[in-house]
Motif scaffolding. Structure first.
Motif, PDB file in Angstrom:
ATOM      1  N   GLU A   1       0.795  -1.226   0.000  1.00 41.50           N
ATOM      2  CA  GLU A   1       0.000   0.000   0.000  1.00 41.50           C
ATOM      3  C   GLU A   1       0.830   1.279   0.000  1.00 41.50           C
ATOM      4  OE1 GLU A   1      -3.084   0.040   2.909  1.00 41.50           O
ATOM      5  OE2 GLU A   1      -4.050  -1.769   2.134  1.00 41.50           O
ATOM      6  N   ALA A   2       2.127   1.166  -0.235  1.00 35.67           N
ATOM      7  CA  ALA A   2       2.996   2.356  -0.243  1.00 35.67           C
ATOM      8  C   ALA A   2       2.545   3.366  -1.293  1.00 35.67           C
ATOM      9  CB  ALA A   2       4.444   1.953  -0.488  1.00 35.67           C
ATOM     10  N   LYS A   3       1.942   2.866  -2.383  1.00 42.06           N
ATOM     11  CA  LYS A   3       1.502   3.751  -3.472  1.00 42.06           C
ATOM     12  C   LYS A   3       0.406   4.717  -3.021  1.00 42.06           C
ATOM     13  CE  LYS A   3      -1.821   0.284  -5.169  1.00 42.06           C
ATOM     14  NZ  LYS A   3      -1.531  -0.707  -4.112  1.00 42.06           N
ATOM     15  N   ASN A   4      -0.254   4.410  -1.896  1.00 38.21           N
ATOM     16  CA  ASN A   4      -1.338   5.264  -1.407  1.00 38.21           C
ATOM     17  C   ASN A   4      -0.828   6.453  -0.593  1.00 38.21           C
ATOM     18  OD1 ASN A   4      -3.312   3.512  -2.485  1.00 38.21           O
ATOM     19  ND2 ASN A   4      -3.106   2.169  -0.715  1.00 38.21           N
ATOM     20  N   TYR A   5       0.467   6.486  -0.318  1.00 37.07           N
ATOM     21  CA  TYR A   5       1.026   7.543   0.520  1.00 37.07           C
ATOM     22  C   TYR A   5       1.837   8.543  -0.308  1.00 37.07           C
ATOM     23  CZ  TYR A   5      -0.496   4.936   4.557  1.00 37.07           C
ATOM     24  OH  TYR A   5      -1.286   4.298   5.488  1.00 37.07           O
ATOM     25  N   LYS A   6       1.653   9.806   0.024  1.00 31.15           N
ATOM     26  CA  LYS A   6       2.319  10.866  -0.729  1.00 31.15           C
ATOM     27  C   LYS A   6       2.937  11.876   0.230  1.00 31.15           C
ATOM     28  CE  LYS A   6       1.524  14.408  -4.279  1.00 31.15           C
ATOM     29  NZ  LYS A   6       0.503  15.101  -5.092  1.00 31.15           N
ATOM     30  N   ALA A   7       4.156  12.292  -0.079  1.00 33.80           N
ATOM     31  CA  ALA A   7       4.840  13.326   0.696  1.00 33.80           C
ATOM     32  C   ALA A   7       4.715  14.659  -0.030  1.00 33.80           C
ATOM     33  CB  ALA A   7       6.308  12.958   0.891  1.00 33.80           C
ATOM     34  N   THR A   8       4.305  15.696   0.679  1.00 28.65           N
ATOM     35  CA  THR A   8       4.181  17.035   0.103  1.00 28.65           C
ATOM     36  C   THR A   8       4.945  18.033   0.972  1.00 28.65           C
ATOM     37  OG1 THR A   8       2.114  17.444   1.300  1.00 28.65           O
ATOM     38  CG2 THR A   8       1.937  16.559  -0.933  1.00 28.65           C
ATOM     39  N   VAL A   9       5.263  19.177   0.395  1.00 26.37           N
ATOM     40  CA  VAL A   9       6.045  20.206   1.086  1.00 26.37           C
ATOM     41  C   VAL A   9       5.157  21.357   1.523  1.00 26.37           C
ATOM     42  CG1 VAL A   9       7.733  22.035   0.668  1.00 26.37           C
ATOM     43  CG2 VAL A   9       8.262  19.693   0.021  1.00 26.37           C
ATOM     44  N   GLN A  10       5.361  21.810   2.765  1.00 28.33           N
ATOM     45  CA  GLN A  10       4.684  23.001   3.272  1.00 28.33           C
ATOM     46  C   GLN A  10       5.748  23.945   3.832  1.00 28.33           C
ATOM     47  OE1 GLN A  10       1.713  21.825   6.157  1.00 28.33           O
ATOM     48  NE2 GLN A  10       0.329  21.010   4.602  1.00 28.33           N
ATOM     49  N   LEU A  11       5.958  25.088   3.152  1.00 25.91           N
ATOM     50  CA  LEU A  11       6.950  26.070   3.592  1.00 25.91           C
ATOM     51  C   LEU A  11       6.390  26.917   4.728  1.00 25.91           C
ATOM     52  CD1 LEU A  11       8.192  27.214   0.079  1.00 25.91           C
ATOM     53  CD2 LEU A  11       9.396  25.694   1.660  1.00 25.91           C
ATOM     54  N   SER A  12       7.212  27.161   5.750  1.00 24.63           N
ATOM     55  CA  SER A  12       6.768  27.974   6.885  1.00 24.63           C
ATOM     56  C   SER A  12       7.969  28.401   7.711  1.00 24.63           C
ATOM     57  CB  SER A  12       5.784  27.178   7.757  1.00 24.63           C
ATOM     58  OG  SER A  12       6.436  26.054   8.324  1.00 24.63           O
ATOM     59  N   GLY A  13       7.742  29.351   8.614  1.00 21.18           N
ATOM     60  CA  GLY A  13       8.798  29.794   9.509  1.00 21.18           C
ATOM     61  C   GLY A  13       9.307  31.184   9.170  1.00 21.18           C
ATOM     62  N   LYS A  14      10.193  31.693  10.020  1.00 19.68           N
ATOM     63  CA  LYS A  14      10.672  33.070   9.878  1.00 19.68           C
ATOM     64  C   LYS A  14      11.566  33.283   8.664  1.00 19.68           C
ATOM     65  CE  LYS A  14      14.505  32.334  13.138  1.00 19.68           C
ATOM     66  NZ  LYS A  14      15.108  32.768  14.423  1.00 19.68           N
ATOM     67  N   SER A  15      12.060  32.197   8.080  1.00 26.43           N
ATOM     68  CA  SER A  15      12.937  32.330   6.898  1.00 26.43           C
ATOM     69  C   SER A  15      12.150  32.389   5.595  1.00 26.43           C
ATOM     70  CB  SER A  15      13.926  31.160   6.839  1.00 26.43           C
ATOM     71  OG  SER A  15      14.781  31.169   7.954  1.00 26.43           O
ATOM     72  N   ILE A  16      10.821  32.286   5.686  1.00 25.19           N
ATOM     73  CA  ILE A  16       9.966  32.307   4.484  1.00 25.19           C
ATOM     74  C   ILE A  16       9.179  33.613   4.445  1.00 25.19           C
ATOM     75  CG2 ILE A  16       8.099  31.128   3.269  1.00 25.19           C
ATOM     76  CD1 ILE A  16      10.650  29.481   3.441  1.00 25.19           C
ATOM     77  N   ASP A  17       9.205  34.309   3.287  1.00 21.17           N
ATOM     78  CA  ASP A  17       8.435  35.554   3.194  1.00 21.17           C
ATOM     79  C   ASP A  17       6.984  35.267   2.817  1.00 21.17           C
ATOM     80  OD1 ASP A  17       8.261  35.132   0.446  1.00 21.17           O
ATOM     81  OD2 ASP A  17       9.701  36.681  -0.099  1.00 21.17           O
ATOM     82  N   LYS A  18       6.191  36.328   2.714  1.00 22.16           N
ATOM     83  CA  LYS A  18       4.752  36.180   2.469  1.00 22.16           C
ATOM     84  C   LYS A  18       4.442  35.574   1.105  1.00 22.16           C
ATOM     85  CE  LYS A  18       4.204  40.947   0.816  1.00 22.16           C
ATOM     86  NZ  LYS A  18       3.486  42.237   1.036  1.00 22.16           N
ATOM     87  N   ASN A  19       5.411  35.609   0.187  1.00 24.71           N
ATOM     88  CA  ASN A  19       5.201  35.043  -1.145  1.00 24.71           C
ATOM     89  C   ASN A  19       5.703  33.604  -1.260  1.00 24.71           C
ATOM     90  OD1 ASN A  19       4.094  37.475  -2.241  1.00 24.71           O
ATOM     91  ND2 ASN A  19       6.179  38.325  -2.324  1.00 24.71           N
ATOM     92  N   GLY A  20       6.165  33.054  -0.126  1.00 27.73           N
ATOM     93  CA  GLY A  20       6.643  31.674  -0.150  1.00 27.73           C
ATOM     94  C   GLY A  20       8.069  31.532  -0.638  1.00 27.73           C
ATOM     95  N   ASN A  21       8.830  32.628  -0.577  1.00 27.87           N
ATOM     96  CA  ASN A  21      10.238  32.584  -0.968  1.00 27.87           C
ATOM     97  C   ASN A  21      11.125  32.558   0.274  1.00 27.87           C
ATOM     98  OD1 ASN A  21       9.534  32.877  -3.743  1.00 27.87           O
ATOM     99  ND2 ASN A  21       9.284  35.084  -3.386  1.00 27.87           N
ATOM    100  N   ILE A  22      12.338  32.034   0.118  1.00 29.43           N
ATOM    101  CA  ILE A  22      13.298  32.006   1.215  1.00 29.43           C
ATOM    102  C   ILE A  22      14.052  33.332   1.264  1.00 29.43           C
ATOM    103  CG2 ILE A  22      15.445  30.933   2.029  1.00 29.43           C
ATOM    104  CD1 ILE A  22      14.365  28.275   0.936  1.00 29.43           C
ATOM    105  N   LYS A  23      14.228  33.855   2.471  1.00 26.70           N
ATOM    106  CA  LYS A  23      14.927  35.123   2.646  1.00 26.70           C
ATOM    107  C   LYS A  23      16.411  34.887   2.931  1.00 26.70           C
ATOM    108  CE  LYS A  23      12.033  36.305   5.925  1.00 26.70           C
ATOM    109  NZ  LYS A  23      11.364  37.090   6.995  1.00 26.70           N
ATOM    110  N   ALA A  24      17.261  35.571   2.177  1.00 23.94           N
ATOM    111  CA  ALA A  24      18.707  35.482   2.405  1.00 23.94           C
ATOM    112  C   ALA A  24      19.112  36.526   3.448  1.00 23.94           C
ATOM    113  CB  ALA A  24      19.451  35.710   1.096  1.00 23.94           C
TER     114      ALA A  24
END
Length: 449
Positions: free
Chosen positions: A354-377
């Motif tokens: 049943e491994a095919k039923n599981y999916k990994a997705t990304v959720q960006l968050s935290g102080k290093s991420i700006d309001k547009n979902g970009n990483i701040k240098a």
């Protein structure tokens, strides 16, 4: 003809009724997810099976119902003792002086105990082993008084920790798990004689999960099948572990190394077990079993189900990107983008096939991420920038011990310094002319439409 029409009509009506009945029976059966508890037929009031690596729930029966937990309560005492040692509040070699209360309870041969001398001194380690291996109640009270100053204060620590760990509907009224009436009128102030510790199987499993994750060394003690309390001392006591599933004991089970039994008249027979084989560890909780032996036989059912039907699957390896989410744009960085990768292996127990039923997705968050979902240098290698969330597409998936969907840390795979003003200026100019060129091309192209 009228009679013939009536006969034909009855036949058609009969067929329609049969078809309708078939539909009402077959469709719900197909739509209803198969319940693991129907397969296992666990003979207990509540039960749960959890993957100790990820916290994934693999089976549950009435697991959210608050029930008496008896001496499984001592897992919280173990947690707080280990925490106090880690924080330097106490040490394993510290001496604990036995109070009148701890002494009186320890002399009750109707309870699980090692007899303690009034005013006698024992090390934290000795008392801890007596509580963890032999479920010694007097020793547990002595530890509670050492850490909290009184059992009342220690119980408050227990409830505070339960809330912090998110154990759900919990009520701790004493350190031992006994019904208060067994404390000879010395129960913690503010509690009644009929009070006892309450938690759900889900909460107990979560406590065990956090205990093992935070203080894995507890298994070194819980796995000891036999030990002598104060060997070579004035009053040595032979302690046989109440967990009869340990190697060499009556119901030995391969890989079993913990964790805690419990029983009272109201709780019935309870057991939190954990076993590890071939790199895979499971946690089980059985509450309200019918007999001393059945809590172990029902635990064996759960463990067999886990080891036989599930496998360890790594969906994303440590340092690897998640499919479809390899890089993220970096604002004002020397590099315009950076890879985001798994901090650790994203591994969990999944039913075979049943491994095919599981999916990994990304959720960006935290102080290093700006309001547009970009990483701040600037940003340093290994900085957390979000989570990798694992979800199942199947409705009958039972979720995880902490949440419906498990998350793992997402980090950047290298450091990115902030670009200097000259680079940023040229980028701004390049972007301006690039946009201007696009506008000109677009305008010319529009003339020929």
């Amino acid at each position: 003809m009228v009679g013939g029409k009536t006969v034909i009509g009855k036949k058609i009506l009969t067929k329609l009724i049969v078809i309708a009945l078939a539909i009402t029976i077959i469709i719900p059966m197909n739509l209803r997810p198969a319940a693991a508890e129907d397969v296992l037929d666990i003979k207990a009031k509540a039960a749960i099976l959890v993957d100790a690596n990820s916290g994934k729930i693999l089976y549950e029966k009435n697991s959210k119902a608050p029930l008496p937990i008896a001496s499984m309560s001592k897992m919280m005492t173990e947690y707080l003792v280990n925490e106090a040692v880690k924080n330097g509040k106490i040490s394993w070699d510290d001496k604990v002086t036995v109070s009148d209360y701890a002494h009186k309870i320890s002399q009750n041969t109707g309870l699980s105990n090692v007899p303690l001398e009034l005013g006698g001194q024992y090390t934290v380690k000795e008392l801890y082993e007596a509580a963890a291996i032999y479920s010694a109640n007097g020793a547990t009270i002595a530890l509670a008084e050492k850490i909290g100053g009184s059992e009342k204060n220690f119980v408050q620590l227990m409830n505070d920790k339960a809330k912090k760990l998110g154990l759900g509907d919990v009520k701790f009224v004493n350190a031992t798990g006994l019904v208060n009436k067994d404390l000879q009128g010395m129960q913690p102030e503010g509690t009644s004689l009929t009070d006892e510790n309450i938690m759900s199987a889900n909460g107990v499993a979560k406590l065990a999960y956090n205990l093992i994750k935070t203080y894995p060394e507890v298994l070194q003690t819980s796995s000891i099948p036999k030990k002598t309390f104060q060997e070579g001392g004035k009053y040595p006591v032979k302690m046989d572990n109440w967990n009869w599933m340990l190697p060499g004991l009556v119901f030995q089970y391969p890989g079993m190394d913990g964790l805690k039994t419990g029983s009272t008249d109201s709780a019935g027979f309870c057991f939190t077990g954990t076993a590890k084989r071939d790199g895979q560890r499971y946690i089980t909780v059985v509450m309200g079993a019918n007999s001393y032996n059945s809590r172990f036989s029902e635990t064996a059912k759960l463990m067999d189900y886990g080891f036989s039907n599930f496998e360890k699957v790594t969906l994303v390896s440590k340092g690897q990107t998640v499919k479809g989410n390899k890089t993220v744009k970096v604002v004002k960085g020397k590099d315009k983008e950076v890879k985001v990768v798994a901090k650790d292996d994203v591994t969990l127990a999944i039913k075979r096939g049943e491994a095919k039923n599981y999916k990994a997705t990304v959720q960006l968050s935290g102080k290093s991420i700006d309001k547009n979902g970009n990483i701040k240098a600037p940003i340093k290698k290994g900085t957390k920038v979000g989570q990798i969330v694992v979800k199942s597409s199947k409705n009958e998936d039972l979720g995880f011990i902490n949440t419906n969907n498990q998350s793992y840390d997402l980090v950047v795979d290298k450091s990115v310094d902030k670009a200097n003003w000259l680079v940023l200026s040229f980028r701004g100019i390049g972007s301006f002319f690039g946009n201007l060129w696009d506008s000109i091309v677009g305008g010319i192209g529009g003339l020929f439409k």
